[in-house]
Write a protein that holds these residues in place. Structure first.
Motif, PDB file in Angstrom:
ATOM      1  N   LYS A  82      45.113  39.160  39.226  1.00 42.53           N
ATOM      2  CA  LYS A  82      46.299  38.295  39.222  1.00 42.53           C
ATOM      3  C   LYS A  82      47.575  39.121  39.291  1.00 42.53           C
ATOM      4  CE  LYS A  82      48.644  34.749  36.450  1.00 42.53           C
ATOM      5  NZ  LYS A  82      48.590  33.941  35.198  1.00 42.53           N
ATOM      6  N   ASP A  83      47.617  40.209  38.549  1.00 36.22           N
ATOM      7  CA  ASP A  83      48.826  41.043  38.529  1.00 36.22           C
ATOM      8  C   ASP A  83      49.030  41.762  39.858  1.00 36.22           C
ATOM      9  OD1 ASP A  83      49.193  40.201  35.952  1.00 36.22           O
ATOM     10  OD2 ASP A  83      48.578  42.089  35.009  1.00 36.22           O
ATOM     11  N   LEU A  84      47.947  42.223  40.480  1.00 37.74           N
ATOM     12  CA  LEU A  84      48.064  42.863  41.792  1.00 37.74           C
ATOM     13  C   LEU A  84      48.564  41.869  42.835  1.00 37.74           C
ATOM     14  CD1 LEU A  84      44.810  45.040  41.876  1.00 37.74           C
ATOM     15  CD2 LEU A  84      47.162  45.897  41.873  1.00 37.74           C
ATOM     16  N   LYS A  85      48.019  40.665  42.807  1.00 36.72           N
ATOM     17  CA  LYS A  85      48.488  39.641  43.744  1.00 36.72           C
ATOM     18  C   LYS A  85      49.959  39.317  43.490  1.00 36.72           C
ATOM     19  CE  LYS A  85      43.943  37.490  44.395  1.00 36.72           C
ATOM     20  NZ  LYS A  85      43.108  36.292  44.156  1.00 36.72           N
ATOM     21  N   GLY A  86      50.362  39.399  42.225  1.00 34.17           N
ATOM     22  CA  GLY A  86      51.745  39.107  41.875  1.00 34.17           C
ATOM     23  C   GLY A  86      52.751  40.093  42.435  1.00 34.17           C
ATOM     24  N   VAL A  87      52.280  41.312  42.740  1.00 36.06           N
ATOM     25  CA  VAL A  87      53.190  42.306  43.333  1.00 36.06           C
ATOM     26  C   VAL A  87      52.903  42.510  44.814  1.00 36.06           C
ATOM     27  CG1 VAL A  87      53.657  43.490  41.168  1.00 36.06           C
ATOM     28  CG2 VAL A  87      51.711  44.230  42.557  1.00 36.06           C
ATOM     29  N   GLY A  88      52.125  41.591  45.414  1.00 35.05           N
ATOM     30  CA  GLY A  88      51.993  41.584  46.862  1.00 35.05           C
ATOM     31  C   GLY A  88      50.668  42.047  47.442  1.00 35.05           C
ATOM     32  N   PHE A  89      49.695  42.394  46.609  1.00 34.62           N
ATOM     33  CA  PHE A  89      48.407  42.850  47.123  1.00 34.62           C
ATOM     34  C   PHE A  89      47.536  41.665  47.544  1.00 34.62           C
ATOM     35  CE2 PHE A  89      49.766  46.641  44.988  1.00 34.62           C
ATOM     36  CZ  PHE A  89      49.104  47.685  45.613  1.00 34.62           C
ATOM     37  N   LYS A  90      46.678  41.910  48.532  1.00 36.64           N
ATOM     38  CA  LYS A  90      45.725  40.920  49.000  1.00 36.64           C
ATOM     39  C   LYS A  90      44.322  41.528  49.029  1.00 36.64           C
ATOM     40  CE  LYS A  90      49.061  38.400  51.863  1.00 36.64           C
ATOM     41  NZ  LYS A  90      49.394  37.935  53.234  1.00 36.64           N
ATOM     42  N   PHE A  91      43.313  40.672  49.193  1.00 38.63           N
ATOM     43  CA  PHE A  91      41.910  41.084  49.152  1.00 38.63           C
ATOM     44  C   PHE A  91      41.633  41.873  47.875  1.00 38.63           C
ATOM     45  CE2 PHE A  91      41.819  39.783  53.558  1.00 38.63           C
ATOM     46  CZ  PHE A  91      40.536  39.275  53.685  1.00 38.63           C
ATOM     47  N   CYS A  92      42.037  41.292  46.772  1.00 38.01           N
ATOM     48  CA  CYS A  92      41.853  41.932  45.469  1.00 38.01           C
ATOM     49  C   CYS A  92      41.476  40.871  44.435  1.00 38.01           C
ATOM     50  CB  CYS A  92      43.102  42.698  45.050  1.00 38.01           C
ATOM     51  SG  CYS A  92      44.612  41.697  44.987  1.00 38.01           S
ATOM     52  N   GLY A  93      40.482  40.041  44.780  1.00 36.89           N
ATOM     53  CA  GLY A  93      40.001  39.040  43.841  1.00 36.89           C
ATOM     54  C   GLY A  93      39.294  39.688  42.662  1.00 36.89           C
ATOM     55  N   PRO A  94      38.966  38.926  41.628  1.00 33.29           N
ATOM     56  CA  PRO A  94      38.368  39.486  40.408  1.00 33.29           C
ATOM     57  C   PRO A  94      37.067  40.252  40.632  1.00 33.29           C
ATOM     58  CG  PRO A  94      39.143  37.259  40.011  1.00 33.29           C
ATOM     59  CD  PRO A  94      39.266  37.485  41.489  1.00 33.29           C
ATOM     60  N   THR A  95      36.236  39.796  41.585  1.00 30.97           N
ATOM     61  CA  THR A  95      34.969  40.492  41.847  1.00 30.97           C
ATOM     62  C   THR A  95      35.217  41.823  42.548  1.00 30.97           C
ATOM     63  OG1 THR A  95      33.770  38.395  41.967  1.00 30.97           O
ATOM     64  CG2 THR A  95      32.711  40.322  42.951  1.00 30.97           C
ATOM     65  N   ILE A  96      36.113  41.820  43.531  1.00 35.94           N
ATOM     66  CA  ILE A  96      36.483  43.065  44.210  1.00 35.94           C
ATOM     67  C   ILE A  96      37.088  44.040  43.213  1.00 35.94           C
ATOM     68  CG2 ILE A  96      38.114  44.072  45.871  1.00 35.94           C
ATOM     69  CD1 ILE A  96      37.696  41.589  47.606  1.00 35.94           C
ATOM     70  N   VAL A  97      37.978  43.553  42.378  1.00 34.39           N
ATOM     71  CA  VAL A  97      38.637  44.418  41.400  1.00 34.39           C
ATOM     72  C   VAL A  97      37.630  44.978  40.407  1.00 34.39           C
ATOM     73  CG1 VAL A  97      40.243  44.418  39.438  1.00 34.39           C
ATOM     74  CG2 VAL A  97      40.938  43.442  41.638  1.00 34.39           C
ATOM     75  N   TYR A  98      36.670  44.162  39.990  1.00 34.41           N
ATOM     76  CA  TYR A  98      35.673  44.657  39.035  1.00 34.41           C
ATOM     77  C   TYR A  98      34.871  45.809  39.640  1.00 34.41           C
ATOM     78  CZ  TYR A  98      32.359  44.655  35.191  1.00 34.41           C
ATOM     79  OH  TYR A  98      31.613  45.038  34.101  1.00 34.41           O
ATOM     80  N   ALA A  99      34.403  45.632  40.870  1.00 28.49           N
ATOM     81  CA  ALA A  99      33.649  46.697  41.540  1.00 28.49           C
ATOM     82  C   ALA A  99      34.507  47.947  41.710  1.00 28.49           C
ATOM     83  CB  ALA A  99      33.154  46.203  42.899  1.00 28.49           C
ATOM     84  N   TRP A 100      35.769  47.752  42.007  1.00 27.03           N
ATOM     85  CA  TRP A 100      36.715  48.870  42.165  1.00 27.03           C
ATOM     86  C   TRP A 100      36.908  49.608  40.855  1.00 27.03           C
ATOM     87  CZ3 TRP A 100      42.323  48.173  40.926  1.00 27.03           C
ATOM     88  CH2 TRP A 100      43.086  49.282  41.280  1.00 27.03           C
ATOM     89  N   LEU A 101      37.065  48.887  39.767  1.00 29.05           N
ATOM     90  CA  LEU A 101      37.246  49.520  38.456  1.00 29.05           C
ATOM     91  C   LEU A 101      36.012  50.316  38.052  1.00 29.05           C
ATOM     92  CD1 LEU A 101      39.000  46.583  36.546  1.00 29.05           C
ATOM     93  CD2 LEU A 101      40.092  48.635  37.492  1.00 29.05           C
ATOM     94  N   GLU A 102      34.836  49.818  38.422  1.00 33.68           N
ATOM     95  CA  GLU A 102      33.603  50.571  38.169  1.00 33.68           C
ATOM     96  C   GLU A 102      33.597  51.857  38.986  1.00 33.68           C
ATOM     97  OE1 GLU A 102      29.883  47.740  37.399  1.00 33.68           O
ATOM     98  OE2 GLU A 102      30.834  47.355  39.341  1.00 33.68           O
ATOM     99  N   ALA A 103      33.904  51.747  40.265  1.00 39.15           N
ATOM    100  CA  ALA A 103      33.867  52.909  41.152  1.00 39.15           C
ATOM    101  C   ALA A 103      34.848  53.983  40.713  1.00 39.15           C
ATOM    102  CB  ALA A 103      34.167  52.476  42.587  1.00 39.15           C
ATOM    103  N   CYS A 104      36.015  53.551  40.212  1.00 40.85           N
ATOM    104  CA  CYS A 104      37.083  54.481  39.838  1.00 40.85           C
ATOM    105  C   CYS A 104      36.997  54.939  38.393  1.00 40.85           C
ATOM    106  CB  CYS A 104      38.444  53.843  40.097  1.00 40.85           C
ATOM    107  SG  CYS A 104      38.768  53.512  41.830  1.00 40.85           S
TER     108      CYS A 104
END
Length: 206
Positions: A154-176
């Motif tokens: 939600k916060d990323l979308k609030g500053v203009g990011f796209k293709f960053c839904g909760p599932t994508i973000v979760y996988a990203w947080l795991e990878a990083c």
């Protein structure tokens, strides 16, 4: 970088038997990433993964890096229709107009946010700079989203990011490595917190 001396170390089950996938699991996945530019690259690639398997993206990652100028946000932020059309003709990447256009917008959002350090500070502030340890025993226990990934999305979308839904973000947080979600039986579970992930080609870590 720590590596197991066991001939057949136990791994998280998701990486299977593919040598490329295993190497990624053993050297990169889950290692805390504090470099904002690298965090951004991984978010973009996770966005391209949507609807696909990660191994598909991993096999094309070098092609993506070449096509997207080494994932330099300052370069990509200036792109427009000609570059989009060129990328749509590149068989070495995922040719999805929405994802390509979102990458340009995400580069602009990254710069508007303040660049690498600001992006890193934003993401790691959610966990006070320290990875959250899942402590899962089986892959079935690992969620695909969480309250935190929903908040960050939600916060990323609030500053203009796209293709960053909760599932994508979760996988990203795991990878990083924001989440250490290596299974407790995995040989990497106790190693990743003390390591630095490999740098992307053409980039030097600060």
């Amino acid at each position: 970088m720590c590596q197991s001396t066991q001939p057949n170390p136990q791994r998280c089950t998701w990486c299977g038997d593919d040598p490329l996938y295993r190497a990624y699991h053993d050297t990169e996945w889950g290692v805390p990433e504090y470099d904002g530019r690298a965090l951004w690259e991984k978010l973009i690639l996770d966005g391209f993964q949507a609807g696909l398997s990660w191994i598909t993206i991993l096999k094309k990652r070098d092609n993506f890096r070449a096509a997207f100028g080494g994932f330099d946000p300052a370069t990509i932020a200036r792109w427009g229709a000609p570059e989009v059309d060129q990328l749509l003709g590149n068989a070495g990447i995922i040719r999805h107009r929405g994802k390509i256009e979102a990458t340009i917008g995400n580069a602009q959002a990254f710069l508007d946010l303040g660049g690498s350090q600001a992006f890193s500070d934003m993401i790691w502030s959610y966990v006070d700079g320290e990875p959250l340890v899942g402590g899962y025993a089986t892959q079935a226990e690992v969620p695909t989203s969480s309250a935190l990934s929903q908040t960050i999305s939600k916060d990323l979308k609030g500053v203009g990011f796209k293709f960053c839904g909760p599932t994508i973000v979760y996988a990203w947080l795991e990878a990083c490595g924001v989440f250490n979600n290596h299974l407790v039986t995995c040989h990497r579970f106790g190693q990743v917190a003390t390591e630095v992930p490999p740098a992307s080609p053409g980039w030097e870590r600060p």
